[in-house]
Design a protein around this motif. Sequence first.
Motif, PDB file in Angstrom:
ATOM      1  N   SER A   7       0.830  -1.213   0.000  1.00  0.00           N
ATOM      2  CA  SER A   7       0.000   0.000   0.000  1.00  0.00           C
ATOM      3  C   SER A   7       0.866   1.265   0.000  1.00  0.00           C
ATOM      4  O   SER A   7       0.518   2.254  -0.654  1.00  0.00           O
ATOM      5  N   GLU A   8       2.015   1.231   0.700  1.00  0.00           N
ATOM      6  CA  GLU A   8       2.917   2.386   0.669  1.00  0.00           C
ATOM      7  C   GLU A   8       3.472   2.592  -0.738  1.00  0.00           C
ATOM      8  O   GLU A   8       3.558   3.729  -1.217  1.00  0.00           O
ATOM      9  N   ARG A   9       3.858   1.511  -1.392  1.00  0.00           N
ATOM     10  CA  ARG A   9       4.389   1.623  -2.760  1.00  0.00           C
ATOM     11  C   ARG A   9       3.329   2.203  -3.691  1.00  0.00           C
ATOM     12  O   ARG A   9       3.631   3.058  -4.528  1.00  0.00           O
ATOM     13  N   GLN A  10       2.074   1.768  -3.544  1.00  0.00           N
ATOM     14  CA  GLN A  10       1.006   2.301  -4.389  1.00  0.00           C
ATOM     15  C   GLN A  10       0.803   3.788  -4.133  1.00  0.00           C
ATOM     16  O   GLN A  10       0.603   4.572  -5.068  1.00  0.00           O
ATOM     17  N   ARG A  11       0.860   4.181  -2.856  1.00  0.00           N
ATOM     18  CA  ARG A  11       0.724   5.609  -2.553  1.00  0.00           C
ATOM     19  C   ARG A  11       1.897   6.400  -3.122  1.00  0.00           C
ATOM     20  O   ARG A  11       1.711   7.492  -3.653  1.00  0.00           O
ATOM     21  N   GLY A  47       1.330  10.384  13.042  1.00  0.00           N
ATOM     22  CA  GLY A  47       2.347   9.481  13.561  1.00  0.00           C
ATOM     23  C   GLY A  47       2.858   8.478  12.545  1.00  0.00           C
ATOM     24  O   GLY A  47       3.619   7.576  12.888  1.00  0.00           O
ATOM     25  N   LYS A  48       2.477   8.622  11.276  1.00  0.00           N
ATOM     26  CA  LYS A  48       3.032   7.758  10.228  1.00  0.00           C
ATOM     27  C   LYS A  48       3.104   8.517   8.915  1.00  0.00           C
ATOM     28  O   LYS A  48       2.316   9.424   8.654  1.00  0.00           O
ATOM     29  N   SER A  49       4.092   8.119   8.099  1.00  0.00           N
ATOM     30  CA  SER A  49       4.249   8.784   6.805  1.00  0.00           C
ATOM     31  C   SER A  49       3.230   8.206   5.823  1.00  0.00           C
ATOM     32  O   SER A  49       2.652   7.146   6.066  1.00  0.00           O
ATOM     33  N   ALA A  50       3.051   8.893   4.720  1.00  0.00           N
ATOM     34  CA  ALA A  50       2.123   8.405   3.696  1.00  0.00           C
ATOM     35  C   ALA A  50       2.780   7.349   2.815  1.00  0.00           C
ATOM     36  O   ALA A  50       2.153   6.362   2.449  1.00  0.00           O
ATOM     37  N   PRO A 109      -5.631   4.379  -3.071  1.00  0.00           N
ATOM     38  CA  PRO A 109      -4.737   4.014  -1.958  1.00  0.00           C
ATOM     39  C   PRO A 109      -4.650   5.065  -0.844  1.00  0.00           C
ATOM     40  O   PRO A 109      -4.042   4.810   0.188  1.00  0.00           O
ATOM     41  N   PHE A 110      -5.218   6.249  -1.048  1.00  0.00           N
ATOM     42  CA  PHE A 110      -5.025   7.358  -0.125  1.00  0.00           C
ATOM     43  C   PHE A 110      -6.210   7.560   0.808  1.00  0.00           C
ATOM     44  O   PHE A 110      -7.357   7.356   0.429  1.00  0.00           O
ATOM     45  N   SER A 111      -5.903   8.018   2.008  1.00  0.00           N
ATOM     46  CA  SER A 111      -6.951   8.402   2.956  1.00  0.00           C
ATOM     47  C   SER A 111      -7.420   9.814   2.587  1.00  0.00           C
ATOM     48  O   SER A 111      -6.710  10.546   1.887  1.00  0.00           O
ATOM     49  N   PRO A 112      -8.597  10.220   3.080  1.00  0.00           N
ATOM     50  CA  PRO A 112      -9.031  11.604   2.829  1.00  0.00           C
ATOM     51  C   PRO A 112      -8.009  12.632   3.327  1.00  0.00           C
ATOM     52  O   PRO A 112      -7.783  13.646   2.676  1.00  0.00           O
ATOM     53  N   ARG A 113      -7.363  12.358   4.461  1.00  0.00           N
ATOM     54  CA  ARG A 113      -6.363  13.278   4.999  1.00  0.00           C
ATOM     55  C   ARG A 113      -5.175  13.387   4.048  1.00  0.00           C
ATOM     56  O   ARG A 113      -4.682  14.475   3.761  1.00  0.00           O
ATOM     57  N   GLN A 114      -4.690  12.248   3.536  1.00  0.00           N
ATOM     58  CA  GLN A 114      -3.554  12.267   2.610  1.00  0.00           C
ATOM     59  C   GLN A 114      -3.907  13.043   1.350  1.00  0.00           C
ATOM     60  O   GLN A 114      -3.092  13.840   0.857  1.00  0.00           O
TER      61      GLN A 114
END
Length: 197
Positions: A7-11, A47-50, A109-114
């Motif tokens: 999921s991080e790679r997709q983001r 507390g975590k990177s995108a 892959p992204f949250s609304p915040r991202q």
Amino acid sequence: MPVLTQSERQRLLHAVVFFASHTQHCGKIKLFKLLYLLDFEHFRQTGKSATGLDYQAWKFGPVPIELMEEWEDLGPDLANLVHIVEEKVIDFERQAVKVNGGVQFDAEPFSPRQLRIMRSLAEQYRDTYSPKMIDVTHAQNGAWDRVWQNGQGAHRVIPYELAIGETDPHSDVVRELAQEQAQYRAALMAVRHAEAA
């Protein structure tokens, strides 16, 4: 160096597509700065990177090492989405990031915040050239500056925790979330290592 989750790679892939298609003058340096701002702002809030990338302090700013190492020979998944074009800009060549024909940004892959952070960054820096972003990424007493220290910290990893301000009222909660995320990542990597053995 971190091993990115799927999921991080997709983001990461689609953040590259997003910034390349939503800003002007998007070369390697500007892209690296936008990814850094995305990751450190998201960490400050959650507390975590995108993207899961680590950034090192280099003279010209924070560098996402994993992406930097891939830059000269893009992985197949990234090469399917973008390509690099050398562009003459006054007295230097910019490695412009161009989205391949038919490729669309995937918000899945992204949250609304991202997405909110990415849109805000793209709007704020849409027409900005990378040298103008130095004031932001090199801010005095900012994360890069606290590691760089006039070159003494060259090529050292910039800890995400430096994104959290001392006066931030939610700093304890964010640090706790970051610790939980680090434990989760360590457990995930241990499982992957055991499966590969």
